[in-house]
Scaffold this active site. Sequence first.
Site, PDB file in Angstrom:
ATOM      1  N   TYR A 167      -5.061   3.311  -0.176  1.00 14.55           N
ATOM      2  CA  TYR A 167      -6.084   2.531  -0.883  1.00 14.55           C
ATOM      3  C   TYR A 167      -5.548   1.949  -2.186  1.00 14.55           C
ATOM      4  CZ  TYR A 167      -8.830   5.263   2.428  1.00 14.55           C
ATOM      5  OH  TYR A 167      -9.291   5.865   3.572  1.00 14.55           O
ATOM      6  N   HIS A 168      -4.256   1.651  -2.204  1.00 14.77           N
ATOM      7  CA  HIS A 168      -3.622   1.079  -3.398  1.00 14.77           C
ATOM      8  C   HIS A 168      -3.118  -0.323  -3.066  1.00 14.77           C
ATOM      9  CE1 HIS A 168      -2.709   5.507  -4.655  1.00 14.77           C
ATOM     10  NE2 HIS A 168      -3.957   5.163  -4.913  1.00 14.77           N
ATOM     11  N   TYR A 169      -4.052  -1.220  -2.769  1.00 15.95           N
ATOM     12  CA  TYR A 169      -3.698  -2.535  -2.246  1.00 15.95           C
ATOM     13  C   TYR A 169      -3.288  -3.484  -3.368  1.00 15.95           C
ATOM     14  CZ  TYR A 169      -6.527  -0.369   1.365  1.00 15.95           C
ATOM     15  OH  TYR A 169      -7.043   0.518   2.267  1.00 15.95           O
ATOM     16  N   ASP A 199       0.872  -1.177   0.000  1.00 11.94           N
ATOM     17  CA  ASP A 199       0.000   0.000   0.000  1.00 11.94           C
ATOM     18  C   ASP A 199       0.908   1.226   0.000  1.00 11.94           C
ATOM     19  OD1 ASP A 199      -2.398   1.516   0.225  1.00 11.94           O
ATOM     20  OD2 ASP A 199      -2.157   1.631   2.396  1.00 11.94           O
ATOM     21  N   HIS A 200       0.331   2.399  -0.116  1.00 15.63           N
ATOM     22  CA  HIS A 200       1.086   3.650  -0.075  1.00 15.63           C
ATOM     23  C   HIS A 200       0.706   4.430   1.184  1.00 15.63           C
ATOM     24  CE1 HIS A 200       1.396   3.518  -4.750  1.00 15.63           C
ATOM     25  NE2 HIS A 200       2.428   2.928  -4.182  1.00 15.63           N
TER      26      HIS A 200
END
Length: 563
Positions: free
Chosen positions: A503-505, A355-356
């Site tokens: 929210y970059h899974y 994730d970020h």
Amino acid sequence: MTSSIVLKFFLIATLLVIANSLPACHNGQFLKINKGPNCDDAKYENPDYVIVGGGAAGSVLLDKCISYGYKCTLIERGIDYEDEQVVSQPSGSGLVQSSNAVLLTTTYPNSNIFNKTLVITEPNIIGGSTSINGEISVFTDIENFFEEISIPGWSYLDVLPYYLNVTNSVNRPSHQGAVDVTNTLVTDPKYVAFKAAIQQVFPNIHEKLPDMNTASLNGGFPGYGPPETSVKTSFIPIGDTQVPVSGFRESAYRAYIHPIRNHPNVRIMLRSRVDKVAFDKCGETAKKVFVTYQNYQGSDSQCELKAKKGIILSAGALRTPQILMQSGVGPADHLNELGIPVVSDMPDVGQHLDDHPTVVRTFLGIIPDSSISANIDGHAYWNHLDDPNKVPNWSIQISGFYGPNFKNILNVYMDQMSRGWIKLRSTDPADTPIFNLGHFSDLEDVGPASLGFNKTNQVISNLQYIPIPGLTDVVCPSFIPNCQSNLTEYYMAAYYQFGYSGYHYTGTCAFEKVVDPNTGLVYGFDNLYVVDASVFPKAPRGNTQIGTYAISAKLADIIFGCQ
């Protein structure tokens, strides 16, 4: 009892009967809810493929499946797109977060950051994350990314055509993709202010014109420029200027599903959760899925659905591993703890969650935002060393809100070494899994993240935004009392106070660990596929939306084209 009272009771009873039979399974004609415990309604019987999840990946798969001539049933946990009107509004991203289109979950406490928990926002609507996200459409650093993951058949040149064919941009007229995008005008006063602020802090990185995506194709991802957003915008000419007059969110549903919803080979089940996959006695062939579906009154029923050719899991990096583990495919030790029979011991299912880490602070802007755009005033990508020849590891994005004119400043660390994991909470498929994002579990991430955050603060000060009490200023907590005098401690305090998931899974069913990149098959199975962001071995530098569309289209050609 008077006749009027009897009539009222009759009307109420009639309305209840009608409401209880409202559709949960749509194909654009409001198909009635499944009947029987085996999904044996002729409309749903024996599709060639069952696709689980109607987000970016599932939408592309459905479109491709039909184009190859197959019959497909798409099973989506969430609600109908028309059930939550706010998702269509480009400027409504903030409002979406409090709507029925999302599910909110709290993460596992992060022991590396003083047991901080984060809120995970999951989509609960067809179109998946594309229906609720911030609408930023960026190709990301694909040249460096695919060189780094180094998977045969997945080089930059292999994937580039798929990226180009996702979007429909006025700046790339030779590629007419399904997803309409609009770029911020370089004359927009908000972008002009952003550009000036960036140039003062980063004199060595370059402006990317006519937009970040188009310019990056000609070499070098680091830079800043007008962002493209997944918004379909209509313009009218006034003098020499194109003035936007209307716009709506271009979600995966609108781009891919809506145009084919009435196709005779398409069946769509909404409010339907896939609980698990059942296999043959040898544990090599996926036979059917068990589904719990819900009518509009909230009543649950169960059914089973078989597929002639294959079952494709596209439920996203958080939910696809859940379905696999509920089905007995995952780490044997974890499955044994819960008493789930092990079909295949796959230790990497649910692991390597990337994730970020993101710090979001809110200010009051000076220049008003629009009601018909995504209000992404600007975005920039750079390396914290301020070297245009270095791979970017940090970004800043400014997201405006129409009306109150709030400005969310997103400080995003894009190249973390840390990883998290997903585990089942119980054997009940309705139980949300345990999500551990693992931010800063590798302390090597702290230094670059702190330096990047310091740079973004310089950009913010140049923008002269107005602080908002409680939403802007970093306050040193008792366990970091002197955070103002130390860059690293200041960033940790900011993350503790304003930290979010990006929210970059990705990574939970990664290529070459869980999924064969040459076939899309889960290793050890002959017709069980995974196609979504979970197959990315790591999060790309930038947003994941366009990348998920692109890899899904490539995998779809592999799956459907090789039958």
